[in-house]
Write a protein that holds these residues in place. Sequence first.
Motif, PDB file in Angstrom:
ATOM      1  N   TYR A  31     -43.955  17.969   5.194  1.00 22.34           N
ATOM      2  CA  TYR A  31     -42.766  18.293   4.430  1.00 22.34           C
ATOM      3  C   TYR A  31     -42.729  17.247   3.008  1.00 22.34           C
ATOM      4  N   ALA A  32     -43.077  16.059   3.415  1.00 25.50           N
ATOM      5  CA  ALA A  32     -42.941  15.237   2.020  1.00 25.50           C
ATOM      6  C   ALA A  32     -44.231  15.284   1.248  1.00 25.50           C
ATOM      7  N   SER A  33     -45.305  15.514   1.868  1.00 29.72           N
ATOM      8  CA  SER A  33     -46.490  15.955   1.161  1.00 29.72           C
ATOM      9  C   SER A  33     -46.221  17.160   0.109  1.00 29.72           C
ATOM     10  N   ALA A  34     -45.643  18.306   0.749  1.00 31.74           N
ATOM     11  CA  ALA A  34     -45.337  19.400  -0.255  1.00 31.74           C
ATOM     12  C   ALA A  34     -44.456  18.952  -1.131  1.00 31.74           C
ATOM     13  N   GLY A  38     -42.748  15.910   9.251  1.00 32.52           N
ATOM     14  CA  GLY A  38     -42.103  14.799   8.200  1.00 32.52           C
ATOM     15  C   GLY A  38     -43.107  14.728   7.221  1.00 32.52           C
ATOM     16  N   ARG A  39     -44.361  14.349   7.608  1.00 31.13           N
ATOM     17  CA  ARG A  39     -45.414  14.105   6.584  1.00 31.13           C
ATOM     18  C   ARG A  39     -45.858  15.517   5.941  1.00 31.13           C
ATOM     19  N   ALA A  86     -40.680   7.337   2.648  1.00 33.28           N
ATOM     20  CA  ALA A  86     -40.540   7.111   4.236  1.00 33.28           C
ATOM     21  C   ALA A  86     -41.151   7.830   5.278  1.00 33.28           C
ATOM     22  N   VAL A  87     -40.745   9.319   4.830  1.00 33.05           N
ATOM     23  CA  VAL A  87     -41.019  10.405   5.853  1.00 33.05           C
ATOM     24  C   VAL A  87     -42.580  10.383   5.665  1.00 33.05           C
ATOM     25  N   SER A  88     -43.143  10.328   4.384  1.00 26.40           N
ATOM     26  CA  SER A  88     -44.598  10.698   4.177  1.00 26.40           C
ATOM     27  C   SER A  88     -45.135   9.392   4.928  1.00 26.40           C
ATOM     28  N   LEU A  89     -44.872   8.345   5.233  1.00 26.86           N
ATOM     29  CA  LEU A  89     -45.425   7.223   5.998  1.00 26.86           C
ATOM     30  C   LEU A  89     -45.052   7.403   7.262  1.00 26.86           C
ATOM     31  N   GLY A  90     -44.605   8.279   7.687  1.00 29.60           N
ATOM     32  CA  GLY A  90     -44.155   8.520   9.316  1.00 29.60           C
ATOM     33  C   GLY A  90     -42.990   7.665   9.699  1.00 29.60           C
ATOM     34  N   ILE A  91     -42.191   7.152   8.803  1.00 28.59           N
ATOM     35  CA  ILE A  91     -40.938   6.282   9.218  1.00 28.59           C
ATOM     36  C   ILE A  91     -39.735   7.155   9.044  1.00 28.59           C
ATOM     37  N   PHE A  99     -37.197  15.354  10.761  1.00 26.42           N
ATOM     38  CA  PHE A  99     -37.438  13.674  10.999  1.00 26.42           C
ATOM     39  C   PHE A  99     -36.319  12.917  10.279  1.00 26.42           C
ATOM     40  N   LYS A 100     -35.243  13.691  10.590  1.00 24.20           N
ATOM     41  CA  LYS A 100     -33.983  12.781   9.626  1.00 24.20           C
ATOM     42  C   LYS A 100     -32.868  13.189  10.684  1.00 24.20           C
ATOM     43  N   TRP A 101     -32.107  12.221  10.795  1.00 25.71           N
ATOM     44  CA  TRP A 101     -30.982  12.060  11.466  1.00 25.71           C
ATOM     45  C   TRP A 101     -29.641  11.738  10.868  1.00 25.71           C
ATOM     46  N   PRO A 102     -28.709  12.895  10.562  1.00 28.69           N
ATOM     47  CA  PRO A 102     -27.516  12.293   9.629  1.00 28.69           C
ATOM     48  C   PRO A 102     -26.591  11.933  10.526  1.00 28.69           C
ATOM     49  N   VAL A 103     -25.794  11.110  10.065  1.00 28.59           N
ATOM     50  CA  VAL A 103     -24.797  10.285  10.576  1.00 28.59           C
ATOM     51  C   VAL A 103     -23.387  10.417   9.730  1.00 28.59           C
ATOM     52  N   LYS A 104     -22.209  10.576  10.220  1.00 32.33           N
ATOM     53  CA  LYS A 104     -20.988  10.770   9.309  1.00 32.33           C
ATOM     54  C   LYS A 104     -20.159   9.508   9.535  1.00 32.33           C
TER      55      LYS A 104
END
Length: 172
Positions: A153-156, A150-151, A91-96, A118-123
């Motif tokens: 990070y994901a591509s690496a 995000g892209r 998802a992150v690699s696609l910009g979602i 590019f990530k939001w954690p919720v508890k």
Amino acid sequence: GDHITRVLVPLATSQAEYVNTLLFLEQAFVGQCGFDLRIRPHPSGLSFEDALEVAPLVDQDFYSESTGSIADALQWADLVLYASSTVCLEAVSLGIPVMYIDLGFHVDTDPMFGWSEFKWPVKEPSEVVSTIKYIESIPADRFRQLQRNGRDYASAYLKPVTAEGLRVFWED
């Protein structure tokens, strides 16, 4: 960010995750208008029906099941919400944008543990909709910067895997 209405939830590892995710999502989304929630069981064949029988849901009308290819599911999604599925990387690699739900297991189940640009954690279920509203409120230029991060990070992360291996990985 753009308006977020279509939420994809890929499930992964265990019946406990299935059941706890369903209960979390029920609390987060029942009574909330304007969201199209699709839950995607893991292709390994862990039974979604069995999990539904165990999960004491009051309401089963708040979601539909995501069928078809993962590529189509991701093309459809505005947001991916996950507990342990590696679909978050795709998802992150696609910009979602992605939202990690912490189900309170003793181990951290996040494949992107330690990264949060590019990530939001919720508890808590009560944080889900307010976090979606927050993501929508991010100015466009800032959102694009986070998307690029995000892209990168994901591509690496995804680079060393061959296309054939990746297809298996995507469905993990």
